[in-house]
Design a protein around this motif. Structure first.
Motif, short mmCIF file in Angstrom:
data_model
loop_
_atom_site.label_atom_id
_atom_site.label_comp_id
_atom_site.label_asym_id
_atom_site.label_seq_id
_atom_site.Cartn_x
_atom_site.Cartn_y
_atom_site.Cartn_z
N GLY A 88 36.94 -29.92 -60.94
CA GLY A 88 37.67 -28.82 -60.34
C GLY A 88 37.59 -28.74 -58.83
N HIS A 89 36.79 -29.61 -58.21
CA HIS A 89 36.65 -29.58 -56.76
C HIS A 89 37.48 -30.72 -56.15
N HIS A 90 37.24 -31.01 -54.89
CA HIS A 90 37.94 -32.10 -54.22
C HIS A 90 36.98 -32.69 -53.18
N ARG A 91 37.40 -33.80 -52.57
CA ARG A 91 36.48 -34.54 -51.70
C ARG A 91 36.05 -33.72 -50.49
N GLN A 92 36.82 -32.69 -50.14
CA GLN A 92 36.45 -31.85 -48.99
C GLN A 92 35.16 -31.07 -49.23
N ALA A 104 27.91 -40.06 -41.15
CA ALA A 104 28.76 -41.13 -40.62
C ALA A 104 28.09 -41.94 -39.53
N GLY A 105 27.06 -41.40 -38.88
CA GLY A 105 26.37 -42.17 -37.86
C GLY A 105 25.55 -43.32 -38.42
N GLU A 106 25.22 -43.24 -39.73
CA GLU A 106 24.38 -44.28 -40.35
C GLU A 106 25.03 -44.95 -41.55
N ARG A 107 26.16 -44.43 -42.03
CA ARG A 107 26.78 -44.97 -43.24
C ARG A 107 28.29 -45.09 -43.07
N ASP A 108 28.84 -46.07 -43.74
CA ASP A 108 30.30 -46.19 -43.92
C ASP A 108 30.65 -45.29 -45.11
N VAL A 109 31.10 -44.08 -44.82
CA VAL A 109 31.22 -43.03 -45.83
C VAL A 109 32.63 -43.01 -46.42
N VAL A 110 32.72 -43.13 -47.74
CA VAL A 110 33.99 -43.05 -48.45
C VAL A 110 33.90 -41.87 -49.41
N SER A 111 34.68 -40.82 -49.14
CA SER A 111 34.76 -39.67 -50.05
C SER A 111 36.09 -39.76 -50.77
N VAL A 112 36.06 -39.54 -52.08
CA VAL A 112 37.24 -39.80 -52.90
C VAL A 112 37.57 -38.59 -53.76
N ASP A 113 38.87 -38.33 -53.93
CA ASP A 113 39.34 -37.37 -54.92
C ASP A 113 39.40 -38.08 -56.27
N LEU A 114 38.63 -37.59 -57.23
CA LEU A 114 38.64 -38.19 -58.56
C LEU A 114 40.01 -38.03 -59.22
N LEU A 163 44.39 -43.23 -56.09
CA LEU A 163 43.36 -42.30 -55.65
C LEU A 163 43.51 -42.00 -54.17
N SER A 164 43.22 -40.76 -53.81
CA SER A 164 43.18 -40.35 -52.41
C SER A 164 41.73 -40.40 -51.92
N TYR A 165 41.54 -40.85 -50.71
CA TYR A 165 40.17 -40.97 -50.18
C TYR A 165 40.20 -40.83 -48.67
N ALA A 166 39.01 -40.65 -48.10
CA ALA A 166 38.84 -40.68 -46.65
C ALA A 166 37.65 -41.58 -46.35
N ARG A 167 37.72 -42.28 -45.22
CA ARG A 167 36.66 -43.23 -44.87
C ARG A 167 36.32 -43.08 -43.39
N VAL A 168 35.03 -42.96 -43.10
CA VAL A 168 34.62 -42.76 -41.71
C VAL A 168 33.19 -43.26 -41.57
N GLY A 169 32.84 -43.71 -40.36
CA GLY A 169 31.46 -44.07 -40.07
C GLY A 169 31.20 -45.56 -40.09
N ASP A 170 29.95 -45.91 -39.82
CA ASP A 170 29.52 -47.31 -39.77
C ASP A 170 28.16 -47.43 -40.46
N GLY A 171 27.95 -48.61 -41.03
CA GLY A 171 26.69 -48.88 -41.70
C GLY A 171 26.92 -49.32 -43.13
N GLU A 172 25.89 -49.24 -43.94
CA GLU A 172 26.04 -49.60 -45.34
C GLU A 172 26.96 -48.59 -46.03
N PRO A 173 27.73 -49.03 -47.03
CA PRO A 173 28.72 -48.13 -47.65
C PRO A 173 28.04 -47.06 -48.51
N LEU A 174 28.60 -45.85 -48.44
CA LEU A 174 28.14 -44.71 -49.22
C LEU A 174 29.36 -44.04 -49.84
N LEU A 175 29.44 -44.06 -51.16
CA LEU A 175 30.55 -43.47 -51.90
C LEU A 175 30.15 -42.07 -52.36
N LEU A 176 31.00 -41.07 -52.05
CA LEU A 176 30.72 -39.68 -52.38
C LEU A 176 31.68 -39.18 -53.46
#
Length: 276
Positions: A38-42, A52-62, A20-33
């Motif tokens: 037909g779409h993508h993580r963008q 990202a100022g409040e969460r450790d954000v992980v967006s993933v391409d399914l 899987l392809s993903y992006a991760r940014v930010g700090d705090g409790e984890p948040l998976l997007l």
């Protein structure tokens, strides 16, 4: 910055390796997007910086969408496999019970993860699975039509259309209430993502009999619906509330099926409130 990760997922014929392809940014409790079919993580880019100022954000391409390859032989693009793959992703990234937010298909997956008690909270934006059979057929027909147009439209024409607000409306008004706000580069990228999605047909077929029919009593759940959703019509939100009885139902005024671009500040506030 994007990255890829590979891990084993069980199958009837033994473990199969999923990437899987993903992006991760930010700090705090984890948040998976999680994005829609037909779409993508963008799709989440308009709200990432607000989260990202409040969460450790992980967006993933399914699997089979965006930069993630389709599932290997022996694994189906169905809900149990998707859940297993996302659970393995979190384990590999050392994320313990993240907050999970999803849109459309991603909203359904977020609810499934919450039902399995693998999430701290769930926020579902226009989630799939609360349709009548007629509404499902309508939505699937629209999605198949969008896919056909994306595959048949030459790239130079997509690029030309994306340069004007009227052209962006032609290409994306089915999913955005305010398509003129989408950048030309994003419209081109998501049109290509839809055209090239290797998991599209199998994922759509796997959804034919899907209904979400269980309550989620033990964690906070927010269901949010755009008032101008033209794909999964807003009355499905009432059914979602009737099913997930303790869920908070939030209306997103002026937003379409993919609301993150229509009103980034509102969507980010809903996601952060839902994950508190």
């Amino acid at each position: 910055m994007s990255a890829t990760v590979s891990f084993p997922v069980p199958s009837p014929h033994g473990p199969r390796t999923v990437t899987l392809s993903y992006a991760r940014v930010g700090d705090g409790e984890p948040l998976l997007l999680l994005h829609g079919i037909g779409h993508h993580r963008q799709a989440w880019d308009p709200v990432i910086h607000l989260l990202a100022g409040e969460r450790d954000v992980v967006s993933v391409d399914l699997p089979g969408f965006g930069a993630s390859p389709a599932l290997p032989d022996g694994l189906r693009h169905d809900l149990p496999t998707m859940n297993a793959a996302l659970g393995a992703l979190c384990e590999t990234l050392e994320i313990d019970r993240p907050h999970v937010a999803g849109n459309s298909l991603g909203g359904l997956l977020a609810l499934e993860i919450g039902r399995e008690k693998l999430a701290r909270s769930v926020t579902a934006l226009s989630p799939a699975g609360f349709w009548t059979e007629a509404e499902r057929r309508y939505a699937f027909g629209v999605l198949q039509g969008m896919r056909a147009v994306a595959r048949r439209t030459p790239l130079p024409l997509v690029e030309r259309l994306s340069r004007t607000a009227a052209g962006r409306t032609v290409l994306t008004s089915t999913i955005y209430a305010r398509p003129g706000r989408r950048s030309p580069e994003s419209v081109v990228a998501e049109t290509l993502a839809l055209a090239r999605a290797t998991g599209f047909e199998e994922t759509l077929r796997a959804g034919i009999g899907v209904r979400f029919a269980d309550d989620i009593p033990d964690i906070p759940v927010t269901v949010a619906w755009g008032s101008k959703d033209r794909l999964l019509i807003p009355r499905q939100g009432v059914r979602a509330k009737q099913t997930v009885t303790r869920a908070r139902l939030v209306r997103l005024p002026g937003c379409g099926h993919v609301p993150m671009n229509d009103d980034p500040a509102l969507v980010a506030r809903v996601l952060l409130d839902g994950s508190r």
